[in-house]
Design a protein around this motif. Structure first.
Motif, PDB file in Angstrom:
ATOM      1  N   LYS A 108       0.835  -1.209   0.000  1.00  0.00           N
ATOM      2  CA  LYS A 108       0.000   0.000   0.000  1.00  0.00           C
ATOM      3  C   LYS A 108       0.865   1.253   0.000  1.00  0.00           C
ATOM      4  O   LYS A 108       0.560   2.230  -0.697  1.00  0.00           O
ATOM      5  N   ALA A 109       1.953   1.240   0.778  1.00  0.00           N
ATOM      6  CA  ALA A 109       2.855   2.395   0.838  1.00  0.00           C
ATOM      7  C   ALA A 109       3.506   2.643  -0.515  1.00  0.00           C
ATOM      8  O   ALA A 109       3.623   3.799  -0.960  1.00  0.00           O
ATOM      9  N   PHE A 110       3.920   1.571  -1.188  1.00  0.00           N
ATOM     10  CA  PHE A 110       4.555   1.734  -2.504  1.00  0.00           C
ATOM     11  C   PHE A 110       3.560   2.229  -3.535  1.00  0.00           C
ATOM     12  O   PHE A 110       3.870   3.130  -4.329  1.00  0.00           O
ATOM     13  N   GLU A 111       2.361   1.675  -3.546  1.00  0.00           N
ATOM     14  CA  GLU A 111       1.346   2.114  -4.501  1.00  0.00           C
ATOM     15  C   GLU A 111       1.020   3.594  -4.316  1.00  0.00           C
ATOM     16  O   GLU A 111       0.924   4.353  -5.293  1.00  0.00           O
ATOM     17  N   LYS A 112       0.882   4.026  -3.075  1.00  0.00           N
ATOM     18  CA  LYS A 112       0.600   5.448  -2.808  1.00  0.00           C
ATOM     19  C   LYS A 112       1.779   6.315  -3.255  1.00  0.00           C
ATOM     20  O   LYS A 112       1.590   7.403  -3.831  1.00  0.00           O
ATOM     21  N   ASP A 116       1.474   9.201  -6.064  1.00  0.00           N
ATOM     22  CA  ASP A 116       1.774  10.575  -5.663  1.00  0.00           C
ATOM     23  C   ASP A 116       2.923  11.178  -6.474  1.00  0.00           C
ATOM     24  O   ASP A 116       3.352  12.301  -6.194  1.00  0.00           O
ATOM     25  N   GLY A 117       3.454  10.428  -7.436  1.00  0.00           N
ATOM     26  CA  GLY A 117       4.479  10.981  -8.325  1.00  0.00           C
ATOM     27  C   GLY A 117       5.890  10.526  -8.070  1.00  0.00           C
ATOM     28  O   GLY A 117       6.836  11.095  -8.627  1.00  0.00           O
ATOM     29  N   SER A 136       3.805 -15.717  -5.582  1.00  0.00           N
ATOM     30  CA  SER A 136       2.542 -15.882  -6.296  1.00  0.00           C
ATOM     31  C   SER A 136       2.080 -14.572  -6.928  1.00  0.00           C
ATOM     32  O   SER A 136       2.445 -13.484  -6.486  1.00  0.00           O
ATOM     33  N   GLN A 137       1.247 -14.722  -7.963  1.00  0.00           N
ATOM     34  CA  GLN A 137       0.668 -13.538  -8.593  1.00  0.00           C
ATOM     35  C   GLN A 137      -0.537 -13.127  -7.751  1.00  0.00           C
ATOM     36  O   GLN A 137      -1.677 -13.404  -8.078  1.00  0.00           O
ATOM     37  N   ASN A 138      -0.237 -12.451  -6.650  1.00  0.00           N
ATOM     38  CA  ASN A 138      -1.287 -12.068  -5.704  1.00  0.00           C
ATOM     39  C   ASN A 138      -1.315 -10.556  -5.454  1.00  0.00           C
ATOM     40  O   ASN A 138      -1.768 -10.100  -4.416  1.00  0.00           O
ATOM     41  N   TRP A 139      -0.797  -9.795  -6.429  1.00  0.00           N
ATOM     42  CA  TRP A 139      -0.778  -8.329  -6.314  1.00  0.00           C
ATOM     43  C   TRP A 139      -1.167  -7.754  -7.669  1.00  0.00           C
ATOM     44  O   TRP A 139      -0.338  -7.387  -8.469  1.00  0.00           O
ATOM     45  N   THR A 145      -1.655  -3.821 -13.561  1.00  0.00           N
ATOM     46  CA  THR A 145      -1.907  -2.407 -13.836  1.00  0.00           C
ATOM     47  C   THR A 145      -0.622  -1.618 -13.976  1.00  0.00           C
ATOM     48  O   THR A 145      -0.442  -0.874 -14.953  1.00  0.00           O
ATOM     49  N   PHE A 146       0.286  -1.764 -13.035  1.00  0.00           N
ATOM     50  CA  PHE A 146       1.511  -0.953 -12.969  1.00  0.00           C
ATOM     51  C   PHE A 146       2.565  -1.450 -13.953  1.00  0.00           C
ATOM     52  O   PHE A 146       2.970  -0.726 -14.866  1.00  0.00           O
TER      53      PHE A 146
END
Length: 284
Positions: A108-112, A116-117, A136-139, A145-146
């Motif tokens: 969550k911290a990395f995604e934010k 945020d740029g 595993s492909q669990n993200w 998406t990323f």
């Protein structure tokens, strides 16, 4: 007359010393005033696969030199708990040298941070995901998406160099030849076709002159045709994924000696450096 000459001599000597002092002081002041352009933090694990461990150690030796040459700061850590908002606020670019974050809080911290740029480069195994494996492909956000690549499908073996071709112009590919030979690497194939993803801009792919690519011994480890992106960016983020990051290791003779180094390839290193400088200075 003798007194006059002495006076002139000491006056001249004093002037020369004053000039030298001013030159030295000016140089020192300019050097002192020059602030780092940006800060980079690299996360790594370096516990699985000697080829990945070798790359991590090489990167942590080479990146500080690249940072010094280009006036930015490079730090590294194997403590993934540092992947939090407070810690990341000190850095403009994050690197994943070999793996990815595993806890929900870290993810969550990395995604934010990215939304945020923040800037990001992921190397080689950092994109790996395979169901029924340790990774595993669990993200879904990260892999689909990323990165856009989805799940790992297969790889070439033994690590070999490939002829790479520039697919699109970008700051990362600036002043690179249209085609160039890479350092030896294990090349990955993915479940998603990145050409069909409008968010993805493929920067570098394997040139068809590379085929057959790999030596086996398994037939599936030798590629004879196909399209394989190896460097790309997601246009919605400040990010680049680089498939390189697997040094050749002497597994066959059991020495585990490193036989090739990723950063020994000057063109490839230029690509990586360009990517860092773009991420550290751009808004997107």
């Amino acid at each position: 007359m003798l007194i006059f000459n002495n006076t002139k001599y000491f006056t001249t000597k004093k002037s020369i010393l004053m000039v030298l002092f001013l030159v030295c002081f000016t140089g020192f002041s300019q050097q002192k005033k020059e602030k780092p352009k940006f800060k980079v933090i690299a996360f790594y694990t370096a516990k699985n696969d000697q080829a990945h461990i070798s790359f991590v150690h090489e990167a942590n030796k080479r990146f500080p030199k690249i940072a010094e040459e280009n006036h930015f700061i490079y730090d590294s850590t194997d403590n993934w708990n540092n992947l939090n908002a407070k810690f990341l606020a000190n850095y403009q670019v994050v690197l994943f040298l070999d793996t990815r974050p595993e806890t929900l809080e870290q993810r969550k911290a990395f995604e934010k941070y990215m939304k945020d740029g923040g800037g990001f480069i992921g190397f080689h195994f950092s994109a790996f995901a395979l169901n029924d494996s340790e990774y595993s492909q669990n993200w879904n956000w990260y892999h689909n998406t990323f990165l856009g690549s989805g799940e790992y499908v297969s790889n070439t073996w033994k690590p070999t160099l490939a002829v790479l071709k520039i697919e699109n112009q970008h700051s990362a590919t600036k002043n690179l030849p249209k085609t160039f030979a890479s350092a030896p690497n294990e090349w990955y194939r993915w479940s998603n076709d990145l050409r069909k993803n409008t968010d993805i801009k493929i920067l570098v792919a394997i040139d068809e002159s590379s085929f057959p690519l790999g030596t086996g011994p398994k037939a599936s480890e030798i590629w004879h045709n196909g399209y394989y992106p190896v460097v790309w960016t997601n246009k919605n983020y400040k990010m680049i994924y680089i498939n390189m990051g697997h040094n050749d290791i002497d597994y066959e003779n059991g020495t585990n000696e490193t036989l090739s180094y990723t950063f020994e390839n000057k063109i490839q290193t230029k690509l990586i450096t360009n990517s860092l400088l773009w991420l550290g200075s751009s808004k997107k």
